[in-house]
Write a protein that holds these residues in place. Sequence first.
Motif, PDB file in Angstrom:
ATOM      1  N   PRO A   1      36.391  21.147   3.746  1.00  0.00           N
ATOM      2  CA  PRO A   1      35.488  20.577   4.717  1.00  0.00           C
ATOM      3  C   PRO A   1      35.157  19.125   4.813  1.00  0.00           C
ATOM      4  CG  PRO A   1      34.220  21.242   2.773  1.00  0.00           C
ATOM      5  CD  PRO A   1      35.898  21.216   2.508  1.00  0.00           C
ATOM      6  N   ASP A   2      36.320  18.381   5.358  1.00  0.00           N
ATOM      7  CA  ASP A   2      36.261  16.917   5.439  1.00  0.00           C
ATOM      8  C   ASP A   2      36.138  16.511   6.891  1.00  0.00           C
ATOM      9  OD1 ASP A   2      36.116  16.338   2.877  1.00  0.00           O
ATOM     10  OD2 ASP A   2      38.185  16.121   2.553  1.00  0.00           O
ATOM     11  N   ALA A   3      35.429  15.376   6.756  1.00  0.00           N
ATOM     12  CA  ALA A   3      35.388  14.803   8.327  1.00  0.00           C
ATOM     13  C   ALA A   3      35.315  15.661   9.590  1.00  0.00           C
ATOM     14  CB  ALA A   3      36.427  13.854   8.723  1.00  0.00           C
ATOM     15  N   GLN A   4      35.840  15.688  10.536  1.00  0.00           N
ATOM     16  CA  GLN A   4      35.868  16.453  11.765  1.00  0.00           C
ATOM     17  C   GLN A   4      35.915  18.132  11.408  1.00  0.00           C
ATOM     18  OE1 GLN A   4      38.357  14.108  14.272  1.00  0.00           O
ATOM     19  NE2 GLN A   4      37.016  13.799  15.632  1.00  0.00           N
ATOM     20  N   SER A   5      36.568  18.284  10.513  1.00  0.00           N
ATOM     21  CA  SER A   5      36.668  19.783  10.218  1.00  0.00           C
ATOM     22  C   SER A   5      35.295  20.273  10.081  1.00  0.00           C
ATOM     23  CB  SER A   5      37.694  19.941   8.991  1.00  0.00           C
ATOM     24  OG  SER A   5      36.719  19.573   7.662  1.00  0.00           O
ATOM     25  N   THR A   6      34.095  19.657   9.558  1.00  0.00           N
ATOM     26  CA  THR A   6      32.947  20.197   9.558  1.00  0.00           C
ATOM     27  C   THR A   6      32.233  20.661  10.855  1.00  0.00           C
ATOM     28  OG1 THR A   6      32.195  18.129   9.450  1.00  0.00           O
ATOM     29  CG2 THR A   6      32.484  18.840   7.269  1.00  0.00           C
ATOM     30  N   LEU A   7      32.865  20.308  11.864  1.00  0.00           N
ATOM     31  CA  LEU A   7      32.202  20.507  13.346  1.00  0.00           C
ATOM     32  C   LEU A   7      32.767  21.899  13.503  1.00  0.00           C
ATOM     33  CD1 LEU A   7      32.803  17.138  15.198  1.00  0.00           C
ATOM     34  CD2 LEU A   7      30.982  18.052  13.905  1.00  0.00           C
ATOM     35  N   PHE A   8      33.578  22.540  12.795  1.00  0.00           N
ATOM     36  CA  PHE A   8      33.952  23.953  13.114  1.00  0.00           C
ATOM     37  C   PHE A   8      34.096  24.730  11.656  1.00  0.00           C
ATOM     38  CE2 PHE A   8      36.216  20.551  15.502  1.00  0.00           C
ATOM     39  CZ  PHE A   8      36.119  21.050  16.608  1.00  0.00           C
ATOM     40  N   ASP A   9      34.224  25.961  12.046  1.00  0.00           N
ATOM     41  CA  ASP A   9      34.144  26.739  10.607  1.00  0.00           C
ATOM     42  C   ASP A   9      35.817  26.586   9.984  1.00  0.00           C
ATOM     43  OD1 ASP A   9      35.760  28.853  11.763  1.00  0.00           O
ATOM     44  OD2 ASP A   9      33.658  29.842  12.542  1.00  0.00           O
ATOM     45  N   ASN A  10      35.974  27.051   9.029  1.00  0.00           N
ATOM     46  CA  ASN A  10      37.166  27.071   8.257  1.00  0.00           C
ATOM     47  C   ASN A  10      38.489  27.725   9.241  1.00  0.00           C
ATOM     48  OD1 ASN A  10      39.217  26.464   6.426  1.00  0.00           O
ATOM     49  ND2 ASN A  10      39.019  28.250   5.281  1.00  0.00           N
ATOM     50  N   ARG A  11      37.945  28.865   9.535  1.00  0.00           N
ATOM     51  CA  ARG A  11      38.982  29.683  10.422  1.00  0.00           C
ATOM     52  C   ARG A  11      39.323  28.951  11.791  1.00  0.00           C
ATOM     53  NH1 ARG A  11      38.305  33.637  14.459  1.00  0.00           N
ATOM     54  NH2 ARG A  11      36.295  33.400  14.324  1.00  0.00           N
ATOM     55  N   GLN A  12      38.388  28.305  12.555  1.00  0.00           N
ATOM     56  CA  GLN A  12      38.566  27.642  13.481  1.00  0.00           C
ATOM     57  C   GLN A  12      39.448  26.416  13.343  1.00  0.00           C
ATOM     58  OE1 GLN A  12      34.472  26.858  14.622  1.00  0.00           O
ATOM     59  NE2 GLN A  12      34.294  28.685  15.915  1.00  0.00           N
ATOM     60  N   TRP A  13      39.165  25.687  12.060  1.00  0.00           N
ATOM     61  CA  TRP A  13      39.979  24.604  11.926  1.00  0.00           C
ATOM     62  C   TRP A  13      41.459  24.821  11.472  1.00  0.00           C
ATOM     63  CZ3 TRP A  13      39.327  19.817  12.954  1.00  0.00           C
ATOM     64  CH2 TRP A  13      39.879  18.824  12.044  1.00  0.00           C
ATOM     65  N   LEU A  14      41.592  25.988  10.889  1.00  0.00           N
ATOM     66  CA  LEU A  14      42.937  26.385  10.603  1.00  0.00           C
ATOM     67  C   LEU A  14      43.760  26.624  11.930  1.00  0.00           C
ATOM     68  CD1 LEU A  14      42.551  28.697   7.353  1.00  0.00           C
ATOM     69  CD2 LEU A  14      43.391  26.482   7.678  1.00  0.00           C
ATOM     70  N   HIS A  15      42.969  27.252  12.719  1.00  0.00           N
ATOM     71  CA  HIS A  15      43.355  27.696  14.333  1.00  0.00           C
ATOM     72  C   HIS A  15      43.995  26.241  14.814  1.00  0.00           C
ATOM     73  CE1 HIS A  15      43.774  29.267  18.045  1.00  0.00           C
ATOM     74  NE2 HIS A  15      43.238  28.359  18.647  1.00  0.00           N
ATOM     75  N   LEU A  16      43.082  25.264  14.650  1.00  0.00           N
ATOM     76  CA  LEU A  16      43.500  24.008  15.286  1.00  0.00           C
ATOM     77  C   LEU A  16      44.715  23.301  14.655  1.00  0.00           C
ATOM     78  CD1 LEU A  16      40.158  22.180  16.009  1.00  0.00           C
ATOM     79  CD2 LEU A  16      41.794  23.076  17.457  1.00  0.00           C
ATOM     80  N   GLN A  17      44.889  23.414  13.328  1.00  0.00           N
ATOM     81  CA  GLN A  17      46.067  22.777  12.577  1.00  0.00           C
ATOM     82  C   GLN A  17      47.372  23.682  12.849  1.00  0.00           C
ATOM     83  OE1 GLN A  17      44.427  22.959   8.616  1.00  0.00           O
ATOM     84  NE2 GLN A  17      44.356  20.512   8.686  1.00  0.00           N
ATOM     85  N   ARG A  18      47.264  25.143  12.920  1.00  0.00           N
ATOM     86  CA  ARG A  18      48.354  25.911  13.169  1.00  0.00           C
ATOM     87  C   ARG A  18      48.838  25.706  14.523  1.00  0.00           C
ATOM     88  NH1 ARG A  18      45.535  30.207  10.474  1.00  0.00           N
ATOM     89  NH2 ARG A  18      44.790  30.679  12.598  1.00  0.00           N
ATOM     90  N   THR A  19      48.239  25.484  15.645  1.00  0.00           N
ATOM     91  CA  THR A  19      48.561  25.421  17.084  1.00  0.00           C
ATOM     92  C   THR A  19      48.852  23.955  17.366  1.00  0.00           C
ATOM     93  OG1 THR A  19      46.065  25.307  17.794  1.00  0.00           O
ATOM     94  CG2 THR A  19      47.278  27.555  17.672  1.00  0.00           C
TER      95      THR A  19
END
Length: 451
Positions: free
Chosen positions: A116-134
């Motif tokens: 949970p660093d920087a902008q990733s905290t504006l999303f939950d972990n699943r949403q952040w992984l979705h952004l990184q995968r896509t």
Amino acid sequence: MNSDKDNKTNASNSEKEKCKDLAKEYFFVSVQHEGTKEINSMKKKLKVKQHQGESSTIQIVEHDNLYVPEKEESVGSIIKTKACTLRQNYHHLDFNAKAIISLGLNSILDLSHKYPDAQSTLFDNRQWLHLQRTNKPKKYVLEEYAYIRNILQPIFKAYNPAKTSDQNWTALYIQAKKLAEQNDPEIDISKKDISFCIHAMLQILMAIKHEPGLFSDTVDSSEWDYIVKFWGPITQRLFYFSGLRLKWGDTHLTMHDTISDIVLKVDLRIIHDSIKQRYNVENEVGVAEAAEENPGKVKFHSDRCKVLIESKAIVDRFILDGCDIDNVDSLQICGMEIYFIKLDLRDHGLYTGTQHYHSVVDASLNSLDKYMDLAMNLLCFRDRCIEINNIYENHLAASRGQQKSAKRPAPRPIDDALSNKQTWIRGSWNPPRTGKTPPPPEPSNLYAQEQ
């Protein structure tokens, strides 16, 4: 004193009431005039009033097309809304919140962070992984330089675990010098890439023997120690024969008249030189920021934000100048570590930053061959800088041709795709340089006014 406080309170309450009245008026007009210019104008006024009222709710609506599951707002809307909400308290926040402000107000989504660093905290972990995968980083294709690894095998095979460290160093050095003589680019320019890889291995060997402090946790080495003694010689040699020039040491980006001034000073600018009205004009095709070993999260996040903002400024300049370059690569150096970063203009008002390679140079002699990946990635970084340079050179040549032709009454129109990208550009925001510097206001064009 109480009178001043009461006046401020009354002014704040008055502003809130105006915002409420405008919201009511907006609702009434929207019912009768939905979809008209009148309602669009009212929507704009309401958004401005919400920004003016410090305690009013801030809600940015951006037109990027990037979404995550279970959120109705676009990613651009989310990062900008949070950045605006936090901006005035910049100096009282931790490094993660400061990164959210600096990136969000520059319309940048930095996907290189782990939750949970920087902008990733504006999303939950699943949403952040979705952004990184896509939005996976586009790694360099190294196959073009794979043949060099075979040529350098005599160096790597010279290591013998039965020998002492000094004996191994001497054996590795002898083989590297022998190959360097056989692949001299001053005699045969076609061998310049082989020569660079050998040079990189020699620089590592020389640092291990003569600059052991660069690898020591107990020696206080500055960021310029790492640049002058190691990364400087490597990057200078990397750009031999490229037609590009490196400019080191806290100099400003070249902005021209296309975007607002950015006061950030850059550690390394990779420059394309051109002549305009008999004067030399510098144009960046890449940048780098440097720090000491293990700089800490505050400095690391600060430099990462800085290099992304600098890259955004370069992309903006190219696009607004009518040259279709919508992504650039940059480097972040931390002691003997190096990070390769890409900044893309992805969509309306949204830039994405990704990290596509990372390497650490250590003092071990038994695995010198692992640095071939580093050398090849550096060659690909150079190639991308040269590619940007060539695209811009062609753009300038075409522009000069139009100016000289008296038969053409009007300049060549910009194609629709590039014209559309120009509407994606958003303003830049400079983080405060010191704790006493007040946070600057939001960029005037932080979000699209109409769609």
